[in-house]
Design an enzyme around this catalytic site. Structure first.
Site, PDB file in Angstrom:
ATOM      1  N   ARG A 218      21.808 -52.005 -28.777  1.00  0.00           N
ATOM      2  CA  ARG A 218      21.145 -51.224 -29.433  1.00  0.00           C
ATOM      3  C   ARG A 218      22.286 -50.014 -29.973  1.00  0.00           C
ATOM      4  NH1 ARG A 218      15.964 -51.807 -27.302  1.00  0.00           N
ATOM      5  NH2 ARG A 218      16.069 -53.726 -26.131  1.00  0.00           N
TER       6      ARG A 218
ATOM      7  N   ASP B 231      17.339 -45.906 -29.474  1.00  0.00           N
ATOM      8  CA  ASP B 231      17.552 -47.036 -28.308  1.00  0.00           C
ATOM      9  C   ASP B 231      16.646 -48.300 -28.877  1.00  0.00           C
ATOM     10  OD1 ASP B 231      15.482 -44.951 -27.564  1.00  0.00           O
ATOM     11  OD2 ASP B 231      14.541 -46.598 -26.687  1.00  0.00           O
TER      12      ASP B 231
END
Length: 507
Positions: A203, A274
């Protein structure tokens, strides 16, 4: 480089802006290699085995996802060893389970450490990371229990496979395994584990955690890993500036992903850094929603009190997240070239979005006035609360002389008649043939999307151990562009009770 909450300019379109019998012997069927991510330094992850799930049972399996990893879905459905692996009760041969660390900006606020608090990557198969979500406690679980509930697991399972069928880059969902183990959210629920597949689960926040810890060596190591593993062409085409090229590729993929989300009417709900994939995948399905009535400001997440992640803000937030990524990679980049790459996001998004919408209109060529034609249609849809998916789908029924369904989605018939006159003139200018255009439009305007009320119906039955609706709905959603007249009910706008469903970050 300071992450900037940049704003994508608006237009008339409101652009936001067991004995194994699974194909052969276990070493070749359920066996894996360790994830490539495990070759990185141990600062990137912790080694962690899944927590056993008591008395597991199979809820559903995706045949199409199963084939990606050489699993026979029919055989696997009755195989105790497959069930044990999917539940986290058995670690298959060759696997080296791990949970990864990352950080992120959550609703715009910096959180210095997050990580796989309930997800454990077992290993790889055919280039796909095999990850169990809901597999128990890890070092990154913080105050949580490491489990997932049946409700949210079914939602991610169905939407992952639905999005792939719509042609939208996404993580995939292999199967859902349930258990009667109690898990407490707003209420007591039952546990479940989702097996999801992706080339990578890295991510934006994976870069961020090391940047803000001033571990520039690990930022570089992560970038090198991604380039070598997923973007090797950059070593040939951009050997002098591979990190700048990596940023360029991630920004472009993210912009094009946003165009696809907006075109199909998908709202993610939690676009924290994230939850943003470095491969441009849709990842981490929580309080998502597909538009029913077209409302640009639609907020699908009850937790999002400020509307930060409203539908029409998704491209803007994606750009904000790209700025955050560039900041996290700043030790590898020159400032001005990085800024220039970030400035490409809006034109890439706009061009991709217009291309998607022209395709939805059945147009083969572009004209400068297309944004006005599209903007006026979407404004009319907004004013009349027209059903987004059904309105687009019905537009294919319009011919040079007839309109059998489309105008029925609008109350201001005079307004939409004037729009149709412009649309027909536009079609005439490019010599459009009705039958050919209808086929093109029905191949891009889905008849079936995963409306929240459909998911809720399947969940309620599953909570009573009836998994037939989950499986039936999956089969329908894997063919979203087909007519499937026997399943017409699944294309209907929500009933009254379905218009008021609330989903949140626990969904």
């Amino acid at each position: 480089m300071q992450a900037s909450p940049a704003r994508v300019s608006a237009t008339r379109m409101r652009l936001p802006g067991v004995k194994s019998n699974v194909i052969g012997d276990p070493s070749t069927s359920l066996g894996m290699t360790k994830a490539g991510y495990a070759l990185l330094p141990t600062e990137f992850y912790e080694q962690r085995k899944p927590s056993p799930l008591p008395d597991p049972y199979l809820v559903a399996i995706s045949p199409d996802a199963a084939r990606l990893v050489d699993v026979d879905p029919v055989t696997a459905a009755g195989d105790p060893e497959f069930l044990a692996v999917a539940a986290g009760n058995t670690v298959p041969p060759g696997a080296e389970p791990l949970a990864t660390i990352y950080a992120g900006h959550q609703f715009g606020s910096w959180v210095p450490q997050l990580g796989d608090g309930r997800a454990i990557t077992l290993g790889e198969k055919n280039g796909y990371e095999w990850q169990l979500k809901g597999a128990g406690l890890t070092a990154f679980s913080r105050w949580a229990d490491g489990r997932a509930v049946l409700r949210s697991t079914i939602r991610e399972f169905l939407c992952s496979e639905a999005m792939d069928a719509l042609g939208i880059p996404t993580t995939r969902a292999l199967c859902v395994v349930g258990s009667d183990e109690a898990v407490y959210r707003e209420r007591a629920e039952t546990a479940a584990v989702l097996t999801r597949l992706a080339r990578s689960h890295v991510r934006f926040g994976t870069f961020e955690v090391f940047h803000y810890r001033e571990r520039t060596d690990l930022v570089k190591r992560l970038a090198d890993y991604l380039i070598e593993r997923y973007y090797p062409e950059l070593l040939e085409t951009d050997a002098a500036q591979p990190y700048l090229a990596l940023l360029r590729e991630i920004v472009a993929r993210t912009a094009r992903l946003m165009a696809k989300w907006q075109a199909v009417g998908f709202a993610h709900g939690v676009m924290n850094t994230d939850n943003m994939s470095v491969l441009g995948l849709t990842i981490d399905y929580g309080p998502y929603g597909f538009l029913d009535a077209y409302k640009p400001g639609f907020i699908c997440n009850h937790t999002d009190e400020t509307g930060r992640y409203a539908f029409d803000r998704q491209p803007t937030i994606a750009l904000w997240n790209c700025y955050a990524l560039a900041e996290a990679m700043s030790s590898l980049l020159e400032l001005e070239p990085a800024k220039a790459i970030l400035e490409t996001f809006e034109p890439i998004f706009r061009d991709a979005y217009l291309a998607e919408l022209r395709s939805k209109l059945g147009l083969r060529a572009s004209e400068d006035s297309d944004d006005l034609l599209l903007g006026d249609l979407m404004e009319a849809m907004d004013l009349d609360d027209s059903d987004y998916s059904r309105t687009w789908r019905s537009l294919s029924s319009v011919t040079k002389t007839e309109d059998t369904d489309f105008s029925g989605w609008f109350t201001d018939r005079e307004r939409i008649a004037a729009w149709l006159e412009r649309y027909r003139a536009r079609l005439a200018r490019e010599g459009s043939v009705d039958a050919e255009r209808r086929a093109r439009m029905n191949a891009v305007n889905p008849k079936f999307v995963l409306r929240n009320y459909l998911a809720q119906t399947a969940i309620e039955k599953a909570e009573h151990k009836d998994f037939s609706e989950v499986r039936r709905l999956l089969a329908v959603l894997r063919r979203p562009f087909d007519e499937q007249p026997e399943h017409d009910a699944y294309a209907a706008p929500p009933p009254e009770w379905g218009r008021h469903l609330v989903v949140s970050c626990s969904s």
